[in-house]
Design an enzyme around this catalytic site. Sequence first.
Site, mmCIF file in Angstrom:
data_model
loop_
_atom_site.group_PDB
_atom_site.id
_atom_site.type_symbol
_atom_site.label_atom_id
_atom_site.label_comp_id
_atom_site.label_asym_id
_atom_site.label_seq_id
_atom_site.Cartn_x
_atom_site.Cartn_y
_atom_site.Cartn_z
ATOM 1 N N LYS A 52 -12.692 1.569 -0.722
ATOM 2 C CA LYS A 52 -11.477 2.366 -0.951
ATOM 3 C C LYS A 52 -11.592 3.112 -2.276
ATOM 4 O O LYS A 52 -11.211 4.283 -2.390
ATOM 5 C CB LYS A 52 -10.237 1.463 -0.901
ATOM 6 C CG LYS A 52 -9.931 1.002 0.519
ATOM 7 C CD LYS A 52 -8.931 -0.135 0.616
ATOM 8 C CE LYS A 52 -8.872 -0.630 2.072
ATOM 9 N NZ LYS A 52 -7.993 -1.779 2.260
ATOM 10 N N GLN A 96 -4.721 -5.825 -1.151
ATOM 11 C CA GLN A 96 -5.726 -6.154 -0.139
ATOM 12 C C GLN A 96 -5.413 -7.500 0.523
ATOM 13 O O GLN A 96 -5.211 -8.499 -0.159
ATOM 14 C CB GLN A 96 -7.121 -6.188 -0.793
ATOM 15 C CG GLN A 96 -8.261 -6.384 0.179
ATOM 16 C CD GLN A 96 -8.402 -5.218 1.172
ATOM 17 O OE1 GLN A 96 -8.338 -4.056 0.800
ATOM 18 N NE2 GLN A 96 -8.599 -5.536 2.440
ATOM 19 N N ASP A 119 -0.255 1.689 3.020
ATOM 20 C CA ASP A 119 -0.800 0.983 4.188
ATOM 21 C C ASP A 119 0.181 1.025 5.360
ATOM 22 O O ASP A 119 -0.184 0.711 6.488
ATOM 23 C CB ASP A 119 -1.062 -0.496 3.835
ATOM 24 C CG ASP A 119 -2.509 -0.774 3.458
ATOM 25 O OD1 ASP A 119 -3.384 -0.017 3.913
ATOM 26 O OD2 ASP A 119 -2.754 -1.752 2.730
#
Length: 284
Positions: A52, A96, A119
Amino acid sequence: MARIIDGKLVSQAVKDGVKEQVSLLNSKGVSVTLAVIIVGDDPASRIYVNNKKKACEATGIISREYALPADTSLEELLALIEKLNNDSEVNGILCQLPLPEGLDEKAVITAISPEKDVDAFNAVNTGHIMIGDYTFLPCTPAGITEMLDYYDIPVRGKHCVVIGRSNIVGKPMAMLLLKRDGTVTICHSKTENLADITRQADILVAAVGRAKFVSADMVKEGAVVIDVGMNRDADGKLCGDVDFEAVEKKASFITPVPGGVGPMTIATLMKNTVIAAKLQNGLL
Ligand code: NAP
């Protein structure tokens, strides 16, 4: 023999678009920043976070990493999220997953401001996805629809079968396919006669998390097969949920693992971060 859907190629096209948008925003004095939180030292999570960060670098997005020890308390993690929610220089926040055991993922997801939830896991954003009216795209499913578009694969009227009903892949995938007028069936571990259903699929999406779970006899001749899985086979090699060698002989299109859905998820995350920056600067 199936045509390979090249996730690297399509994700590069998406990232090129993101890079252009970022430089346009920069020219207006707006920078784009993604804050990435990683808790603990799970090796897979470290790889995802590094990928990322690389994608941020490639697109001109500023990435800030917050690496916390595995014994971080929920209160400490929530305090960091609160700080980032209130930091006007941070446009997107992602934590994460999975978190170390004992940390409540739902509480963490809920704590991220919906405006910075790149997200799209927060219930506010998943609710928007449910009603088909959304700002942030669910990263993996949206990456898949982007690949279908790139290869001119129609969804309208097609029977789309999604194996898996997780909140991050299966359910939002079904919603996006439904929004595109697909006829959608969602399967899961309690589904009876799974192969009878998957054999009806014009578009089959496998998001199970089991190496080579989808065999050739579960696939209709000419189906489009999308493999979301990221598993390790008996030799420790990365592989998907689909028995690629067998299924590619039957499918019309197929995504490989690696090089299929994975890069698209990250590209969509970059897209969402730009959307967040525009939203917060009144440019959307
Ligand atoms: P998950 O939360 O574990 O969900 C797996 C789903 O598969 C569940 O709904 C489960 O059913 C279903 N399932 C399990 N065994 C089954 C069986 N025998 N028959 C039918 N359905 C079965 O996993 P996830 O987060 O959705 O991820 C799925 C896979 O995609 C994993 O390999 C993950 O690593 C990968 N992934 C990849 C990306 C990417 O960017 N490429 C992104 C996210 C995830 P129940 O609900 O009944 O338990």
